[in-house]
Scaffold this active site. Structure first.
Site, mmCIF file in Angstrom:
data_model
loop_
_atom_site.group_PDB
_atom_site.id
_atom_site.type_symbol
_atom_site.label_atom_id
_atom_site.label_comp_id
_atom_site.label_asym_id
_atom_site.label_seq_id
_atom_site.Cartn_x
_atom_site.Cartn_y
_atom_site.Cartn_z
ATOM 1 N N ASP A 71 44.076 -76.399 -60.819
ATOM 2 C CA ASP A 71 42.628 -76.544 -60.682
ATOM 3 C C ASP A 71 42.324 -77.055 -59.274
ATOM 4 O OD1 ASP A 71 40.301 -79.013 -61.954
ATOM 5 O OD2 ASP A 71 39.873 -76.922 -61.436
ATOM 6 N N PHE B 214 32.869 -85.538 -68.270
ATOM 7 C CA PHE B 214 33.217 -84.581 -67.220
ATOM 8 C C PHE B 214 32.056 -84.248 -66.294
ATOM 9 C CE2 PHE B 214 35.713 -81.512 -65.127
ATOM 10 C CZ PHE B 214 34.978 -80.347 -64.966
ATOM 11 N N ASP C 283 41.634 -81.564 -64.450
ATOM 12 C CA ASP C 283 41.060 -82.856 -64.829
ATOM 13 C C ASP C 283 40.023 -82.762 -65.948
ATOM 14 O OD1 ASP C 283 38.153 -83.315 -62.899
ATOM 15 O OD2 ASP C 283 39.411 -81.532 -62.795
ATOM 16 N N ASP D 139 38.763 -78.661 -58.122
ATOM 17 C CA ASP D 139 37.928 -79.859 -58.108
ATOM 18 C C ASP D 139 38.519 -80.958 -58.982
ATOM 19 O OD1 ASP D 139 35.218 -77.520 -58.314
ATOM 20 O OD2 ASP D 139 36.087 -78.422 -56.518
ATOM 21 N N VAL E 22 29.133 -84.851 -64.093
ATOM 22 C CA VAL E 22 28.557 -85.969 -63.348
ATOM 23 C C VAL E 22 27.036 -86.013 -63.482
ATOM 24 C CG1 VAL E 22 28.495 -84.683 -61.146
ATOM 25 C CG2 VAL E 22 28.572 -87.184 -61.131
ATOM 26 N N PHE F 224 36.045 -83.795 -55.446
ATOM 27 C CA PHE F 224 34.653 -83.533 -55.800
ATOM 28 C C PHE F 224 33.876 -84.833 -56.025
ATOM 29 C CE2 PHE F 224 31.416 -80.745 -57.743
ATOM 30 C CZ PHE F 224 30.700 -81.652 -58.512
#
Ligand SMILES: [Mg+2]
Ligand SMILES: [Mg+2]
Lengths: 202, 202
Positions: free
Chosen positions: A10, A44, A145, A12, A46, A18
Protein backbone atom coordinates in the site's frame (compact mmCIF):
# COMPACT_ATOMS: atom_id res chain seq x y z
CA UNK A 1 10.12 -25.68 -7.96
CA UNK A 2 9.48 -22.85 -5.51
CA UNK A 3 7.55 -19.86 -6.73
CA UNK A 4 8.19 -16.22 -5.90
CA UNK A 5 6.51 -14.56 -2.94
CA UNK A 6 4.23 -11.81 -4.19
CA UNK A 7 4.08 -8.77 -1.89
CA UNK A 8 1.56 -5.96 -2.41
CA UNK A 9 2.58 -2.65 -0.83
CA UNK A 10 0.00 0.00 0.00
CA UNK A 11 1.15 3.62 -0.41
CA UNK A 12 -0.70 5.94 1.98
CA UNK A 13 0.28 5.17 5.56
CA UNK A 14 2.79 2.51 4.52
CA UNK A 15 5.22 4.14 2.09
CA UNK A 16 3.91 7.71 2.13
CA UNK A 17 3.02 9.74 5.22
CA UNK A 18 -0.54 10.77 4.48
CA UNK A 19 -1.50 11.47 8.11
CA UNK A 20 1.51 13.70 8.87
CA UNK A 21 1.19 15.79 5.73
CA UNK A 22 -2.58 16.08 6.13
CA UNK A 23 -2.24 17.51 9.63
CA UNK A 24 0.61 19.83 8.67
CA UNK A 25 -1.31 21.26 5.73
CA UNK A 26 -4.55 21.60 7.69
CA UNK A 27 -2.89 23.51 10.51
CA UNK A 28 -1.04 25.79 8.09
CA UNK A 29 -4.16 26.54 6.09
CA UNK A 30 -6.54 26.84 9.05
CA UNK A 31 -4.41 27.97 12.02
CA UNK A 32 -7.48 29.18 13.97
CA UNK A 33 -9.46 25.96 13.57
CA UNK A 34 -9.61 22.92 15.85
CA UNK A 35 -7.72 19.89 14.58
CA UNK A 36 -7.10 16.23 15.49
CA UNK A 37 -3.60 15.59 16.87
CA UNK A 38 -1.96 12.46 15.44
CA UNK A 39 -2.06 10.73 18.81
CA UNK A 40 -5.84 11.27 18.94
CA UNK A 41 -6.44 9.72 15.53
CA UNK A 42 -8.89 6.85 15.56
CA UNK A 43 -10.73 5.26 12.67
CA UNK A 44 -9.39 4.96 9.12
CA UNK A 45 -11.15 7.97 7.56
CA UNK A 46 -9.53 11.16 8.86
CA UNK A 47 -12.40 13.36 7.66
CA UNK A 48 -14.82 11.59 9.99
CA UNK A 49 -13.05 12.94 13.07
CA UNK A 50 -12.91 16.40 11.48
CA UNK A 51 -16.63 16.37 10.68
CA UNK A 52 -17.19 15.59 14.36
CA UNK A 53 -15.54 18.95 15.11
CA UNK A 54 -17.99 20.71 12.80
CA UNK A 55 -19.55 20.43 9.33
CA UNK A 56 -17.35 23.22 8.00
CA UNK A 57 -14.25 21.69 9.58
CA UNK A 58 -14.99 18.41 7.82
CA UNK A 59 -15.41 20.16 4.48
CA UNK A 60 -12.09 21.93 4.93
CA UNK A 61 -10.46 18.60 5.75
CA UNK A 62 -11.66 17.03 2.47
CA UNK A 63 -10.19 19.92 0.57
CA UNK A 64 -6.74 19.32 2.04
CA UNK A 65 -6.14 16.00 0.33
CA UNK A 66 -8.11 16.84 -2.80
CA UNK A 67 -5.70 19.69 -3.49
CA UNK A 68 -3.29 19.55 -6.42
CA UNK A 69 0.15 18.55 -5.20
CA UNK A 70 -0.98 16.91 -1.97
CA UNK A 71 -0.22 13.30 -2.90
CA UNK A 72 3.02 14.21 -4.63
CA UNK A 73 4.19 16.12 -1.56
CA UNK A 74 3.83 13.24 0.93
CA UNK A 75 7.02 12.48 2.83
CA UNK A 76 8.21 8.88 2.81
CA UNK A 77 7.41 6.88 5.95
CA UNK A 78 10.65 6.31 7.87
CA UNK A 79 12.60 3.41 6.41
CA UNK A 80 9.97 2.74 3.73
CA UNK A 81 12.04 3.56 0.67
CA UNK A 82 15.00 1.53 1.83
CA UNK A 83 12.74 -1.41 2.71
CA UNK A 84 10.86 -1.28 -0.62
CA UNK A 85 14.15 -1.23 -2.54
CA UNK A 86 15.57 -4.10 -0.52
CA UNK A 87 12.37 -6.09 -0.98
CA UNK A 88 12.38 -5.52 -4.73
CA UNK A 89 15.98 -6.76 -4.92
CA UNK A 90 15.30 -9.91 -2.89
CA UNK A 91 15.60 -13.23 -4.64
CA UNK A 92 12.31 -15.05 -4.73
CA UNK A 93 10.18 -11.95 -4.03
CA UNK A 94 8.04 -9.93 -6.46
CA UNK A 95 6.90 -6.52 -5.24
CA UNK A 96 3.90 -4.56 -6.51
CA UNK A 97 2.46 -1.27 -5.31
CA UNK A 98 -1.25 -1.65 -4.58
CA UNK A 99 -2.95 1.66 -3.89
CA UNK A 100 -6.43 3.16 -4.08
CA UNK A 101 -7.06 6.59 -5.56
CA UNK A 102 -9.47 8.91 -3.75
CA UNK A 103 -12.84 9.44 -5.40
CA UNK A 104 -11.69 12.79 -6.67
CA UNK A 105 -9.00 11.22 -8.82
CA UNK A 106 -8.06 14.34 -10.80
CA UNK A 107 -4.64 14.99 -9.26
CA UNK A 108 -4.28 11.89 -7.12
CA UNK A 109 -3.74 9.31 -9.84
CA UNK A 110 -0.91 10.96 -11.77
CA UNK A 111 0.71 12.17 -8.53
CA UNK A 112 0.93 8.62 -7.19
CA UNK A 113 2.95 7.63 -10.28
CA UNK A 114 5.05 10.77 -9.93
CA UNK A 115 5.70 9.93 -6.27
CA UNK A 116 7.06 6.52 -7.25
CA UNK A 117 9.28 8.18 -9.89
CA UNK A 118 10.58 10.67 -7.38
CA UNK A 119 11.29 8.32 -4.48
CA UNK A 120 11.92 4.94 -6.08
CA UNK A 121 12.63 5.53 -9.76
CA UNK A 122 10.98 5.53 -13.17
CA UNK A 123 10.92 1.76 -13.50
CA UNK A 124 8.57 1.46 -10.49
CA UNK A 125 5.55 2.47 -12.61
CA UNK A 126 5.80 -1.12 -13.91
CA UNK A 127 4.92 -2.31 -10.39
CA UNK A 128 1.97 0.02 -9.90
CA UNK A 129 -1.55 -1.30 -9.44
CA UNK A 130 -4.16 1.44 -8.91
CA UNK A 131 -7.44 -0.04 -7.71
CA UNK A 132 -10.37 0.71 -5.41
CA UNK A 133 -10.85 -3.02 -4.79
CA UNK A 134 -7.70 -4.70 -3.44
CA UNK A 135 -9.36 -8.06 -2.85
CA UNK A 136 -9.20 -8.94 -6.56
CA UNK A 137 -5.45 -8.40 -6.67
CA UNK A 138 -3.39 -11.57 -6.45
CA UNK A 139 -0.70 -11.61 -3.81
CA UNK A 140 0.60 -13.56 -0.84
CA UNK A 141 0.90 -10.55 1.45
CA UNK A 142 -0.83 -7.18 1.39
CA UNK A 143 0.93 -4.66 3.64
CA UNK A 144 -1.71 -2.04 4.33
CA UNK A 145 -2.73 0.24 7.21
CA UNK A 146 -6.49 -0.03 6.61
CA UNK A 147 -7.85 -2.47 9.21
CA UNK A 148 -10.77 -3.90 7.26
CA UNK A 149 -10.16 -4.38 3.54
CA UNK A 150 -13.14 -5.74 1.66
CA UNK A 151 -14.26 -6.04 -1.92
CA UNK A 152 -15.51 -8.37 -4.62
CA UNK A 153 -13.45 -11.37 -3.58
CA UNK A 154 -14.10 -12.94 -0.22
CA UNK A 155 -11.81 -14.09 1.19
CA UNK A 156 -9.01 -12.51 -0.80
CA UNK A 157 -5.93 -14.53 -1.65
CA UNK A 158 -3.49 -12.41 0.35
CA UNK A 159 -2.74 -12.42 4.04
CA UNK A 160 -3.17 -8.94 5.44
CA UNK A 161 -0.17 -7.47 7.24
CA UNK A 162 -1.65 -4.55 9.18
CA UNK A 163 0.91 -1.73 9.00
CA UNK A 164 0.66 0.29 12.19
CA UNK A 165 -0.53 3.85 11.77
CA UNK A 166 -1.80 6.46 14.25
CA UNK A 167 -5.37 5.62 13.39
CA UNK A 168 -5.14 1.84 13.89
CA UNK A 169 -2.95 1.40 16.97
CA UNK A 170 -5.86 0.15 19.09
CA UNK A 171 -7.49 -2.04 16.47
CA UNK A 172 -7.81 -5.72 17.37
CA UNK A 173 -6.35 -7.98 14.72
CA UNK A 174 -8.81 -10.11 12.80
CA UNK A 175 -8.14 -13.77 12.07
CA UNK A 176 -5.05 -14.23 9.91
CA UNK A 177 -3.80 -10.65 10.28
CA UNK A 178 -0.35 -9.86 11.62
CA UNK A 179 0.91 -6.43 12.62
CA UNK A 180 3.95 -4.66 11.28
CA UNK A 181 5.13 -1.71 13.37
CA UNK A 182 7.08 0.23 10.80
CA UNK A 183 9.98 -0.47 8.45
CA UNK A 184 12.99 -0.20 10.73
CA UNK A 185 15.12 -3.35 11.06
CA UNK A 186 13.71 -4.37 14.45
CA UNK A 187 10.17 -4.30 13.03
CA UNK A 188 10.68 -7.83 11.75
CA UNK A 189 9.39 -7.20 8.25
CA UNK A 190 11.99 -9.50 6.75
CA UNK A 191 10.86 -12.31 9.07
CA UNK A 192 7.24 -11.87 8.02
CA UNK A 193 8.26 -12.23 4.38
CA UNK A 194 10.52 -15.20 5.04
CA UNK A 195 7.85 -17.07 7.04
CA UNK A 196 5.33 -16.52 4.27
CA UNK A 197 7.77 -17.56 1.59
CA UNK A 198 8.30 -20.87 3.38
CA UNK A 199 4.56 -21.30 3.90
CA UNK A 200 3.71 -20.92 0.21
CA UNK A 201 6.43 -23.32 -0.87
CA UNK A 202 5.65 -26.08 1.64
CA UNK B 1 -23.67 -21.45 -3.33
CA UNK B 2 -22.62 -20.12 -6.72
CA UNK B 3 -20.15 -17.30 -6.83
CA UNK B 4 -20.17 -14.34 -9.19
CA UNK B 5 -18.36 -14.47 -12.51
CA UNK B 6 -15.56 -11.88 -12.50
CA UNK B 7 -14.97 -10.24 -15.89
CA UNK B 8 -11.99 -7.98 -16.54
CA UNK B 9 -12.48 -5.58 -19.46
CA UNK B 10 -9.50 -4.06 -21.26
CA UNK B 11 -9.98 -0.49 -22.52
CA UNK B 12 -7.85 0.19 -25.62
CA UNK B 13 -9.10 -1.90 -28.52
CA UNK B 14 -12.00 -3.35 -26.53
CA UNK B 15 -14.00 -0.42 -25.16
CA UNK B 16 -12.08 2.47 -26.70
CA UNK B 17 -11.00 2.77 -30.34
CA UNK B 18 -7.27 3.37 -29.98
CA UNK B 19 -6.36 2.25 -33.52
CA UNK B 20 -8.95 4.38 -35.28
CA UNK B 21 -8.15 7.55 -33.37
CA UNK B 22 -4.42 6.98 -33.70
CA UNK B 23 -4.63 6.77 -37.49
CA UNK B 24 -7.00 9.72 -37.76
CA UNK B 25 -4.73 11.94 -35.66
CA UNK B 26 -1.57 10.81 -37.45
CA UNK B 27 -2.99 11.56 -40.90
CA UNK B 28 -4.34 14.95 -39.78
CA UNK B 29 -1.04 15.94 -38.19
CA UNK B 30 1.23 14.49 -40.90
CA UNK B 31 -0.78 14.56 -44.15
CA UNK B 32 2.35 14.25 -46.30
CA UNK B 33 3.76 11.23 -44.45
CA UNK B 34 3.27 7.53 -45.16
CA UNK B 35 0.94 5.73 -42.77
CA UNK B 36 -0.34 2.24 -42.01
CA UNK B 37 -3.96 1.67 -43.11
CA UNK B 38 -6.04 -0.18 -40.51
CA UNK B 39 -6.41 -3.20 -42.79
CA UNK B 40 -2.59 -3.44 -42.99
CA UNK B 41 -2.13 -3.42 -39.21
CA UNK B 42 -0.22 -6.39 -37.88
CA UNK B 43 1.44 -6.85 -34.51
CA UNK B 44 0.22 -5.33 -31.27
CA UNK B 45 2.54 -2.31 -31.12
CA UNK B 46 1.45 0.22 -33.74
CA UNK B 47 4.70 2.19 -33.52
CA UNK B 48 6.68 -0.82 -34.73
CA UNK B 49 5.05 -0.66 -38.17
CA UNK B 50 5.57 3.11 -38.25
CA UNK B 51 9.26 2.79 -37.39
CA UNK B 52 9.52 0.38 -40.34
CA UNK B 53 8.45 3.30 -42.54
CA UNK B 54 11.27 5.44 -41.13
CA UNK B 55 12.87 6.45 -37.85
CA UNK B 56 11.27 9.87 -37.96
CA UNK B 57 7.88 8.37 -38.82
CA UNK B 58 8.14 6.12 -35.77
CA UNK B 59 8.98 9.05 -33.52
CA UNK B 60 6.00 11.00 -34.83
CA UNK B 61 3.78 7.99 -34.16
CA UNK B 62 4.82 7.82 -30.48
CA UNK B 63 3.98 11.48 -30.12
CA UNK B 64 0.42 10.90 -31.29
CA UNK B 65 -0.68 8.82 -28.32
CA UNK B 66 1.54 10.58 -25.81
CA UNK B 67 -0.30 13.82 -26.53
CA UNK B 68 -2.57 15.41 -23.94
CA UNK B 69 -6.19 14.60 -24.73
CA UNK B 70 -5.50 11.54 -26.86
CA UNK B 71 -6.83 8.90 -24.47
CA UNK B 72 -9.80 11.02 -23.45
CA UNK B 73 -10.74 11.57 -27.09
CA UNK B 74 -10.99 7.88 -28.05
CA UNK B 75 -14.33 6.94 -29.54
CA UNK B 76 -16.13 3.97 -28.01
CA UNK B 77 -15.82 0.71 -29.92
CA UNK B 78 -19.18 -0.07 -31.54
CA UNK B 79 -21.56 -1.64 -29.03
CA UNK B 80 -18.98 -1.52 -26.22
CA UNK B 81 -20.75 0.90 -23.91
CA UNK B 82 -24.06 -0.88 -24.19
CA UNK B 83 -22.40 -4.24 -23.58
CA UNK B 84 -20.39 -3.01 -20.59
CA UNK B 85 -23.54 -1.53 -19.02
CA UNK B 86 -25.53 -4.70 -19.63
CA UNK B 87 -22.71 -6.82 -18.22
CA UNK B 88 -22.46 -4.67 -15.09
CA UNK B 89 -26.22 -5.04 -14.53
CA UNK B 90 -26.18 -8.83 -14.94
CA UNK B 91 -26.99 -10.95 -11.94
CA UNK B 92 -24.05 -13.07 -10.93
CA UNK B 93 -21.46 -11.04 -12.82
CA UNK B 94 -18.89 -8.57 -11.44
CA UNK B 95 -17.23 -6.30 -13.98
CA UNK B 96 -13.89 -4.54 -13.58
CA UNK B 97 -11.94 -2.42 -16.04
CA UNK B 98 -8.38 -3.74 -16.39
CA UNK B 99 -6.15 -1.41 -18.37
CA UNK B 100 -2.45 -0.62 -18.72
CA UNK B 101 -1.18 2.94 -18.86
CA UNK B 102 1.52 3.77 -21.42
CA UNK B 103 5.00 4.36 -20.02
CA UNK B 104 4.50 8.09 -20.41
CA UNK B 105 1.67 8.11 -17.91
CA UNK B 106 1.38 11.90 -17.52
CA UNK B 107 -1.94 12.39 -19.32
CA UNK B 108 -2.92 8.77 -19.91
CA UNK B 109 -3.79 7.79 -16.35
CA UNK B 110 -6.21 10.58 -15.47
CA UNK B 111 -7.73 10.52 -18.96
CA UNK B 112 -8.60 6.85 -18.63
CA UNK B 113 -10.64 7.68 -15.49
CA UNK B 114 -12.18 10.66 -17.28
CA UNK B 115 -13.11 8.44 -20.22
CA UNK B 116 -15.01 6.10 -17.89
CA UNK B 117 -16.79 9.12 -16.35
CA UNK B 118 -17.74 10.44 -19.75
CA UNK B 119 -18.98 7.22 -21.35
CA UNK B 120 -20.12 5.06 -18.44
CA UNK B 121 -20.57 7.31 -15.43
CA UNK B 122 -18.80 8.52 -12.30
CA UNK B 123 -19.38 5.32 -10.36
CA UNK B 124 -17.25 3.34 -12.83
CA UNK B 125 -14.03 4.62 -11.26
CA UNK B 126 -14.83 2.08 -8.52
CA UNK B 127 -14.34 -0.69 -11.11
CA UNK B 128 -11.04 0.64 -12.46
CA UNK B 129 -7.81 -1.34 -12.16
CA UNK B 130 -4.79 0.38 -13.72
CA UNK B 131 -1.88 -2.03 -14.01
CA UNK B 132 1.04 -2.88 -16.29
CA UNK B 133 0.83 -6.53 -15.19
CA UNK B 134 -2.61 -8.05 -15.80
CA UNK B 135 -1.60 -11.58 -14.79
CA UNK B 136 -1.77 -10.69 -11.09
CA UNK B 137 -5.34 -9.50 -11.37
CA UNK B 138 -7.94 -12.03 -10.28
CA UNK B 139 -10.69 -12.74 -12.73
CA UNK B 140 -12.45 -15.54 -14.59
CA UNK B 141 -12.31 -13.83 -17.98
CA UNK B 142 -10.00 -11.13 -19.34
CA UNK B 143 -11.39 -9.60 -22.52
CA UNK B 144 -8.36 -8.05 -24.19
CA UNK B 145 -7.06 -7.48 -27.73
CA UNK B 146 -3.40 -8.13 -26.93
CA UNK B 147 -2.59 -11.66 -28.13
CA UNK B 148 0.11 -12.57 -25.64
CA UNK B 149 -0.43 -11.26 -22.11
CA UNK B 150 2.36 -12.16 -19.71
CA UNK B 151 3.54 -11.05 -16.31
CA UNK B 152 4.47 -12.15 -12.81
CA UNK B 153 1.88 -14.91 -12.53
CA UNK B 154 2.10 -17.88 -14.83
CA UNK B 155 -0.42 -19.10 -15.68
CA UNK B 156 -2.80 -16.33 -14.70
CA UNK B 157 -6.16 -17.20 -13.17
CA UNK B 158 -8.26 -15.77 -16.00
CA UNK B 159 -9.16 -17.26 -19.34
CA UNK B 160 -8.19 -14.87 -22.10
CA UNK B 161 -10.95 -13.83 -24.47
CA UNK B 162 -9.07 -12.37 -27.44
CA UNK B 163 -11.07 -9.36 -28.63
CA UNK B 164 -10.60 -9.02 -32.35
CA UNK B 165 -8.80 -5.91 -33.49
CA UNK B 166 -7.21 -4.91 -36.81
CA UNK B 167 -3.78 -5.93 -35.55
CA UNK B 168 -4.71 -9.43 -34.34
CA UNK B 169 -7.06 -10.77 -37.01
CA UNK B 170 -4.52 -13.32 -38.24
CA UNK B 171 -3.19 -14.38 -34.86
CA UNK B 172 -3.54 -18.08 -34.04
CA UNK B 173 -5.27 -18.65 -30.72
CA UNK B 174 -3.15 -20.13 -27.95
CA UNK B 175 -4.42 -22.91 -25.74
CA UNK B 176 -7.44 -21.82 -23.71
CA UNK B 177 -8.05 -18.62 -25.68
CA UNK B 178 -11.38 -17.89 -27.36
CA UNK B 179 -12.06 -15.10 -29.81
CA UNK B 180 -14.67 -12.41 -29.52
CA UNK B 181 -15.40 -10.52 -32.73
CA UNK B 182 -16.87 -7.32 -31.35
CA UNK B 183 -19.74 -6.42 -29.04
CA UNK B 184 -22.75 -6.65 -31.32
CA UNK B 185 -25.42 -9.20 -30.34
CA UNK B 186 -24.34 -11.85 -32.89
CA UNK B 187 -20.79 -11.78 -31.49
CA UNK B 188 -21.87 -14.24 -28.82
CA UNK B 189 -20.33 -12.37 -25.89
CA UNK B 190 -23.24 -13.28 -23.65
CA UNK B 191 -22.72 -16.97 -24.45
CA UNK B 192 -19.04 -16.76 -23.57
CA UNK B 193 -19.96 -15.30 -20.18
CA UNK B 194 -22.73 -17.82 -19.55
CA UNK B 195 -20.53 -20.81 -20.43
CA UNK B 196 -17.83 -19.54 -18.08
CA UNK B 197 -20.30 -18.89 -15.33
CA UNK B 198 -21.48 -22.49 -15.49
CA UNK B 199 -17.90 -23.77 -15.63
CA UNK B 200 -16.84 -21.94 -12.44
CA UNK B 201 -19.89 -23.10 -10.53
CA UNK B 202 -19.75 -26.78 -11.52
MG1 LIG C 1 -3.04 3.07 3.35
MG1 LIG D 1 -6.11 -3.37 -25.48
Amino acid sequence: SPRNLRVLLDMDGVLADFEGQFLKNFREKYPQDPFVPLEDRSGFYVTKQYYALGQDIGTKAFGIYEEKGFFLSLQPIEGAIEAAREMADMEGVDVYICTSPIKKYTHCVVEKYQWLDKHLGKEWMERMILTRDKTVINGDLLIDDKPNITGGMSPPQWQHVLFTSWHNRDVTLQGGQVRLDGWLPHSGWRDILERKRQEINK
